[in-house]
Design an enzyme around this catalytic site. Sequence first.
Site, PDB file in Angstrom:
ATOM      1  N   ARG A 143     -83.891  40.746  42.845  1.00 21.85           N
ATOM      2  CA  ARG A 143     -83.464  39.583  42.065  1.00 21.85           C
ATOM      3  C   ARG A 143     -84.078  38.281  42.568  1.00 21.85           C
ATOM      4  NH1 ARG A 143     -78.533  42.181  42.525  1.00 21.85           N
ATOM      5  NH2 ARG A 143     -77.883  40.727  44.127  1.00 21.85           N
ATOM      6  N   ASN A 282     -66.569  43.450  47.516  1.00 24.08           N
ATOM      7  CA  ASN A 282     -65.300  44.137  47.334  1.00 24.08           C
ATOM      8  C   ASN A 282     -65.073  45.199  48.404  1.00 24.08           C
ATOM      9  OD1 ASN A 282     -67.563  45.121  45.323  1.00 24.08           O
ATOM     10  ND2 ASN A 282     -66.479  46.936  46.023  1.00 24.08           N
ATOM     11  N   ASP A 327     -62.307  44.819  42.588  1.00 22.42           N
ATOM     12  CA  ASP A 327     -63.720  44.438  42.632  1.00 22.42           C
ATOM     13  C   ASP A 327     -63.906  42.961  42.326  1.00 22.42           C
ATOM     14  OD1 ASP A 327     -66.484  44.721  42.934  1.00 22.42           O
ATOM     15  OD2 ASP A 327     -66.791  45.248  40.854  1.00 22.42           O
ATOM     16  N   CYS A 631     -77.254  53.432  34.998  1.00 21.87           N
ATOM     17  CA  CYS A 631     -78.520  52.921  34.478  1.00 21.87           C
ATOM     18  C   CYS A 631     -78.697  53.204  32.984  1.00 21.87           C
ATOM     19  CB  CYS A 631     -79.699  53.540  35.234  1.00 21.87           C
ATOM     20  SG  CYS A 631     -79.839  53.028  36.959  1.00 21.87           S
TER      21      CYS A 631
END
Length: 701
Positions: A143, A282, A327, A631
């Site tokens: 990223r 988390n 989470d 995915c």
Amino acid sequence: MASAAQRALAACVILALAGCNRSAPADNTAAVAGPQGWLAQLDDGSDGRDWPGFGRTYGEQHYSPLDEVNPETVSRLGLVWSLDLPPGNPATGPIAVDGILYFASGYSVAHAVDAATGRLLWTYDPKAPEASGHKLRQGWGSRGIAYWNGKVYIATQDGRLIALNAKTGKPVWTAMTMGKDDQRFISGPPRVFDGMVVIGNGGADEAAIRGYATAYDAETGEQKWRFFTVPGNPADGFETDAMKMSAKTWSGEWWKHGGGGTVWNAITYDKDSDTLYLGTGNGSPWNHKIRSAGKGDNLFLCSILALDAKTGAYKWHYQINPGESWDFNAAMDMQLADLTIGGKQRKVLMTAPKNGFFYVLDRLTGELISAEPFVTTTWAKRIDLKTGRPVEEPNIRYEDGPATFRPTPVGAHSWTPMAYSPKTGLVYIPAIDLEATFDDAGITAANWRRTPGMALDYGVRVDIRPPAGAKTLSYLVAWDPVTQKAAWRLPTPGHFNGGVLATGGNLVFQGHPDSSFTAYDGTSGKPLWNFDARAPVVAPPISYRVGDRQYVTVIAGMGTSAGLFGPLLAQFGIDYRTQSRRVLTFALDGKAVLPAKTPYVAKAAPDPGFRADAAAAGAGEGIFNIRCAVCHGGGAIAGGTAPDLRTSLAVMSPDIFTGIVRDGTLVPAGMPRFEELTDKELAAVRQYLRTRADALRRERP
């Protein structure tokens, strides 16, 4: 009975909602001194010539002071050049230094491009998929990227931190940041400060992971310090007093489950106080009853940690969700600012984490100054400013049956960064509005076992969906951090929107999954300019100057977790195989044009040998949900991060399917190997996918 579409969306909840080898030193000839030097450009008050870090500067504001492009001139903004990219993750933040654009797309394939012309200067491929093993089963590639003193830094899926010579793209040094065969991975951008580069990792949703961040010497790759975010086995002793303190907030045999608390995204540096802030993830697993016998705050999960930047020593912490169970991690970007609050100037840290509250902290002490919800938030009544703790709604920990609440593990704000403009005093947040139900009936600490091999196991059943009757699932929110109120709020397309850039020209740039890239007036929110990117835009834009010209760059294409919920993205026709992935660079009076986009509609190929088998398809669906849906999408409806398997010819051939899934023939392309699956299990997955393809054929003959 739930409809096929409802079951497909429900299946999406299974998705993830989350040594040193040295060579010759780099040519360190980049200028350092003076207001235009690369080092000075990392300061929050720099002139904006360069964009040298993920958030431009240490303070991660995602703000450029450049103002050549402004409400009066933005109508002249046009495309200057574009650069097509190969398949792989394009949702990544570029940087720009001395007229060169650097970015890492796909699995950390680094590129250097002339920022004014788009001419490719070099690429470096670390071959991360081939090195990743099971680490390839989660995460979608890089990223972001970092720069320090003539070197560019990439972090790879398999755990390497690599320094590249910025002029040549050749490796200078490599450090392995984790065990070769452990089940961590890296997808977040490295950060640089004071001659060091720091990186964390992810993996706590899929394996028994104990979080940490590590700092390395930026010149040599030598490890300087490592800070663990949760305690390990007490029998092994504790690395620091902070770990000894945190262990008092855990119960049971938590270390067998890993604990979690990974530093997978948010890292911010305060130069004035020489403090490094980590935003932690988390718990592992999510269910507090399993992870810690339902007891204790579980430090330092879902926390903001302040460390001495030179040594990694603990300074203070603030925990956003004590005893976290949903989470609701604190790994979204943290921004630094100086604000006047109550008549006094305060040095603050601001963050909008998953749980839906916007937090303002004193960044020197960790004191909570304020916290208010920036989206619809039903899990807690408020944040108690005296204790700093949330006042939770009854049964929100699903102790007496299912709990339904907003926001969700997708987050009220995900990894795509918000932006703070010192010019307007507003924070611009890419916000999300979905609803979740958690239910752990029949799941106990005694009977829960983690599925081996990096599979999604939360210790609780999770259903994520649009709220009943909702027509808008995401917003661009302009938030006043002083008054803790929205200045304006605009609906945005789909359930997930792009990273944000604010500029000194009083503009806010943001992309969307419907292929629009838009500039808004920073004060009013009025849309002033729009560009059809011919591809979804979720990556964060940047702005910089080359010569006397201001540029804006964004990378188009669907990638990372933005593409997880295929059923919610189907309306936009995003296909992994055919979508464009491009670097787009704009400036005033740009005249370049993009080729036309061919509309995509998913269609299944004929399968004359298909015979329905509900039992086999049901078994295959269970395997698909914990192994593949992360995915390929819930209900096998892909959102652009991987191929839509309902349309795949490979599924029709048992030999080809086995070669891909079990033997790993497509590992170099990013498709992980699942060598543990038996012939029977592979046949069940094929039957499920062929059943989903048959449903698509019936829908679209």
